[in-house]
Design an enzyme around this catalytic site. Structure first.
Site, PDB file in Angstrom:
ATOM      1  N   CYS A 142       0.825  -1.214   0.000  1.00  7.65           N
ATOM      2  CA  CYS A 142       0.000   0.000   0.000  1.00  7.65           C
ATOM      3  C   CYS A 142       0.862   1.270   0.000  1.00  7.65           C
ATOM      4  CB  CYS A 142      -1.003  -0.024   1.151  1.00  7.65           C
ATOM      5  SG  CYS A 142      -2.371   1.158   0.887  1.00  7.65           S
ATOM      6  N   SER A 192      -7.607   0.564   0.555  1.00  5.60           N
ATOM      7  CA  SER A 192      -8.003   1.602   1.504  1.00  5.60           C
ATOM      8  C   SER A 192      -6.947   2.697   1.443  1.00  5.60           C
ATOM      9  CB  SER A 192      -8.106   1.022   2.919  1.00  5.60           C
ATOM     10  OG  SER A 192      -8.434   2.032   3.855  1.00  5.60           O
ATOM     11  N   HIS A 235      -4.314  -4.190  -0.029  1.00 10.08           N
ATOM     12  CA  HIS A 235      -4.106  -4.859   1.262  1.00 10.08           C
ATOM     13  C   HIS A 235      -4.605  -6.299   1.215  1.00 10.08           C
ATOM     14  CE1 HIS A 235      -2.661  -1.610   3.849  1.00 10.08           C
ATOM     15  NE2 HIS A 235      -3.510  -0.798   3.232  1.00 10.08           N
ATOM     16  N   GLU A 237      -3.459  -8.637   2.753  1.00 11.41           N
ATOM     17  CA  GLU A 237      -3.294  -9.230   4.085  1.00 11.41           C
ATOM     18  C   GLU A 237      -4.451  -8.925   5.028  1.00 11.41           C
ATOM     19  OE1 GLU A 237      -2.032  -5.026   4.806  1.00 11.41           O
ATOM     20  OE2 GLU A 237      -1.949  -6.447   3.140  1.00 11.41           O
TER      21      GLU A 237
END
Length: 307
Positions: A142, A192, A235, A237
């Site tokens: 990110c 995000s 993301h 993860e």
């Protein structure tokens, strides 16, 4: 084979309860095998949550993985108990003389700042420069992907009109690429962020290739042709509830925030969000460990050369 972490680390209990194979240091030291040495520079505010997320995916491998958690000295997290940081984390100056098979640099909620305005930017630049000669493959996540592309190649980031927030479909550009091998033609991943990097800037750098992208979320996975540097703009993860927690956190602060796209069934925040990216996350992290790190890193880790 398991991931090797201290038994006192919160992630040890979390992953064990999920029936994920983890091994404590005492047992690992009795095995005659060289584990992969992976450093995680954790820039996220909630470090324990980020540890759990990343270590969960690093455990999905037949390899033994030894983790070193790293924090910045120029900025101390206000959202993680200092006792936890003191017990489990190292500063960069404590590991600068070591070499690692892999390094993960996490995201951070600072993307609306200019890079030079970030409190730990000078330290991060030093770490990214160090990684070229002391790490075989570095995975940037990110904001760290934007920071890495900017530092290494001068690629700028651009402020979005509104936050890119939700779960978006992506396509694989090269199904034979080692990092994306095994992914479906169309797969999902969370984003995000308030900024983006753009295809036209990346295409100017001969060393880089765009392995995956999204019509709605833009560039997703970028890698050097030797896989020594990996940049993922989203993301993978994230846990099932991470976007939900971010949504309610910002709502409670009175911030203007849209419901995460393609996340809650029928866009209803009262329903359990769908986790459509779990399989893809396992594939990408496993591919990075296997193809980008294990299959190519020198057995004698001191033989790692500049990237």
């Amino acid at each position: 084979m398991p991931i090797k972490i201290p038994s006192e680390l919160p992630a040890y209990k979390v992953l064990s309860n999920e029936n994920i194979f983890v091994m404590n240091n005492e047992r690992a030291n009795t095995q005659d095998i060289r584990p992969l040495k992976i450093a995680v520079l954790n820039l996220m505010p909630k470090k324990i949550q980020a540890e759990n997320q990343i270590l969960r995916y690093l455990s999905n491998t037949p390899l033994q993985v030894e983790i070193k958690l790293v924090q910045t000295k120029s900025y101390t997290s206000q959202n993680t108990p200092i006792e936890h940081l003191d017990k489990f984390y190292s500063y960069f100056n404590e590991i600068r003389d070591e070499k690692f098979d892999g390094l993960i640099i996490t995201g951070a909620p600072v993307e609306r700042l200019e890079f030079e305005e970030v409190a730990y930017w000078d330290e991060l630049k030093e770490i990214m420069e160090w990684s070229r000669s002391n790490v075989f493959s570095t995975l940037h996540i990110c904001w760290a992907s934007q920071a890495g592309l900017y530092y290494h190649y001068g690629i700028p980031k651009y402020l979005l009109d509104e936050k890119k927030f939700g779960v978006f479909s992506h396509r694989v550009n090269d199904e034979k690429a080692e990092l994306t091998r095994g992914l479906s033609d169309i797969f999902y991943a969370p984003h995000s962020r308030h900024t983006e990097v753009r295809r036209e800037d990346i295409e100017k750098v001969e060393e880089l290739q765009i392995l995956s992208e999204s019509d709605e979320a833009g560039v997703f996975i970028v890698a050097t042709r030797d896989n020594r540097k990996i940049f993922i703009t989203g993301h993978l993860e994230y846990d099932r509830n991470t976007l939900m927690d971010e949504y309610y956190r910002d709502k409670e602060k009175g911030m203007e925030i849209n419901i995460p796209k393609n996340y809650f069934p029928d866009d209803n925040p009262d329903l359990v969000p769908s986790m459509r990216w779990r399989g893809s996350a396992h594939i990408v992290f496993a591919n990075w460990l296997n193809y980008c790190v294990y299959q190519n890193t020198p057995f004698n880790i001191s033989d790692i050369k500049n990237s």
